[in-house]
Design a protein around this motif. Structure first.
Motif, short mmCIF file in Angstrom:
data_model
loop_
_atom_site.label_atom_id
_atom_site.label_comp_id
_atom_site.label_asym_id
_atom_site.label_seq_id
_atom_site.Cartn_x
_atom_site.Cartn_y
_atom_site.Cartn_z
N ALA A 85 0.82 -1.21 0.00
CA ALA A 85 0.00 0.00 0.00
C ALA A 85 0.85 1.26 0.00
O ALA A 85 0.36 2.34 -0.34
N ASP A 86 2.14 1.14 0.37
CA ASP A 86 3.03 2.30 0.37
C ASP A 86 3.47 2.70 -1.03
O ASP A 86 3.97 3.81 -1.22
N LEU A 87 3.29 1.80 -2.00
CA LEU A 87 3.73 2.08 -3.36
C LEU A 87 2.60 2.69 -4.19
O LEU A 87 1.51 2.12 -4.25
N PRO A 88 2.84 3.81 -4.83
CA PRO A 88 1.85 4.32 -5.77
C PRO A 88 1.70 3.32 -6.91
O PRO A 88 2.67 2.64 -7.29
N VAL A 89 0.53 3.20 -7.48
CA VAL A 89 0.32 2.28 -8.60
C VAL A 89 1.24 2.65 -9.76
O VAL A 89 1.63 1.79 -10.55
N SER A 90 1.64 3.91 -9.82
CA SER A 90 2.54 4.34 -10.90
C SER A 90 3.85 3.57 -10.90
O SER A 90 4.49 3.41 -11.94
N VAL A 91 4.28 3.07 -9.73
CA VAL A 91 5.51 2.29 -9.67
C VAL A 91 5.35 1.01 -10.49
O VAL A 91 6.24 0.63 -11.26
N PHE A 92 4.21 0.34 -10.33
CA PHE A 92 3.93 -0.87 -11.09
C PHE A 92 3.77 -0.55 -12.58
O PHE A 92 4.33 -1.23 -13.44
N VAL A 93 3.00 0.48 -12.86
CA VAL A 93 2.72 0.85 -14.25
C VAL A 93 3.99 1.25 -14.98
O VAL A 93 4.25 0.81 -16.11
N ASP A 94 4.80 2.08 -14.34
CA ASP A 94 6.04 2.54 -14.99
C ASP A 94 6.98 1.37 -15.26
O ASP A 94 7.65 1.32 -16.29
N LEU A 95 7.02 0.43 -14.33
CA LEU A 95 7.88 -0.75 -14.52
C LEU A 95 7.43 -1.54 -15.74
O LEU A 95 8.25 -1.90 -16.60
N LEU A 96 6.14 -1.79 -15.85
CA LEU A 96 5.62 -2.56 -16.98
C LEU A 96 5.80 -1.79 -18.30
O LEU A 96 6.09 -2.39 -19.34
#
Length: 246
Positions: A85-96
């Motif tokens: 929950a500490d990670l913004p979803v943008s972290v996942f999206v940017d990685l992909l």
């Protein structure tokens, strides 16, 4: 701050800066910095100096113990987060979005991605169109392990519903060239979000929802490292998973 321990040992043994420098193969000014400024030599040099003086190297330079402990941390670890929950979803999206060769996702549901980023399917289509192989492994809502996870997390049938919801989100991708979607019934020890040589690992903790469990970000460094351990586990699960029919 002077290294008083080193100074005392050298004085007791009659060691001058020049003499110790000759034995350890360094400039006398380096020894002077060790003594007067508290500088720490390289480990190999420190070990030689300590052996010459008849002292324990960590007693003379305690910081070397800390440095050794720091090196015990895997060089593949980029970051560690207390909770997903500490990670913004943008972290996942940017990685992909950075992936050029491969995207692998292993989860039970992870509907938070589609809920927070409705363009996820478009992103995956774009990556696949550019030649990126995309594999999505979702939890089989009817499997014993998924149902057991619901009981352990006190989420009941909610997790089964979220597995079905996740499949509904990904269904529009069925038949898209370069994208495969499968369901699995394995015990999910970690959720994995891989993009080429990077992976976000969401650990699973008994009785804790995934959003409250830690995440570590790994970047592949060498054969057989942590990164390979997790990606090999994805491959093993993928082999057991069943393709979703369109």
């Amino acid at each position: 701050m002077p290294n008083e321990r080193l100074r005392a040992v050298m004085a007791a043994g009659g060691w001058t800066h020049t003499r110790l420098a000759e034995v350890t193969g360094v400039d006398p000014k380096s020894v002077e910095r060790w003594v007067n400024l508290g500088r720490t030599p390289r480990r190999v040099t420190a070990l030689k100096a300590a052996e010459t003086l008849g002292e324990d190297v960590h007693a003379l330079w305690p910081s070397l113990r800390q440095a050794r402990a720091a090196r015990a941390v895997s060089p593949e670890l980029v970051a560690l987060y207390d909770k997903r929950a500490d990670l913004p979803v943008s972290v996942f999206v940017d990685l992909l979005a950075e992936a050029r060769e491969r995207i692998d996702v292993l989860v039970y549901a992870a509907v938070f991605l589609h809920e927070a980023y409705p363009r996820l399917n478009d992103l995956l289509r774009e990556r696949a169109a550019e030649g990126c192989a995309v594999r999505i492994a979702l939890g089989d809502a009817d499997s014993t392990n998924v149902q057991q996870r619901g009981a352990e997390e006190k989420f009941g049938h909610g997790i089964e519903s979220r597995c079905r919801l996740a499949l509904m989100h990904y269904r529009p991708l069925l038949g898209v060239a370069g994208i495969e979607v499968r369901t699995h019934g394995t015990t999910l020890y970690n959720s994995l979000y891989r993009a080429d040589d990077q992976v976000l690992v969401n650990a699973h903790v008994w009785g804790v929802n995934a959003y409250g469990a830690p995440v570590w970000h790994l970047r592949r460094h060498t054969d057989g490292g942590m990164f390979d351990t997790y990606t090999d586990s994805f491959s093993a699960v993928w082999e057991t998973a069943r393709p979703v029919e369109g």
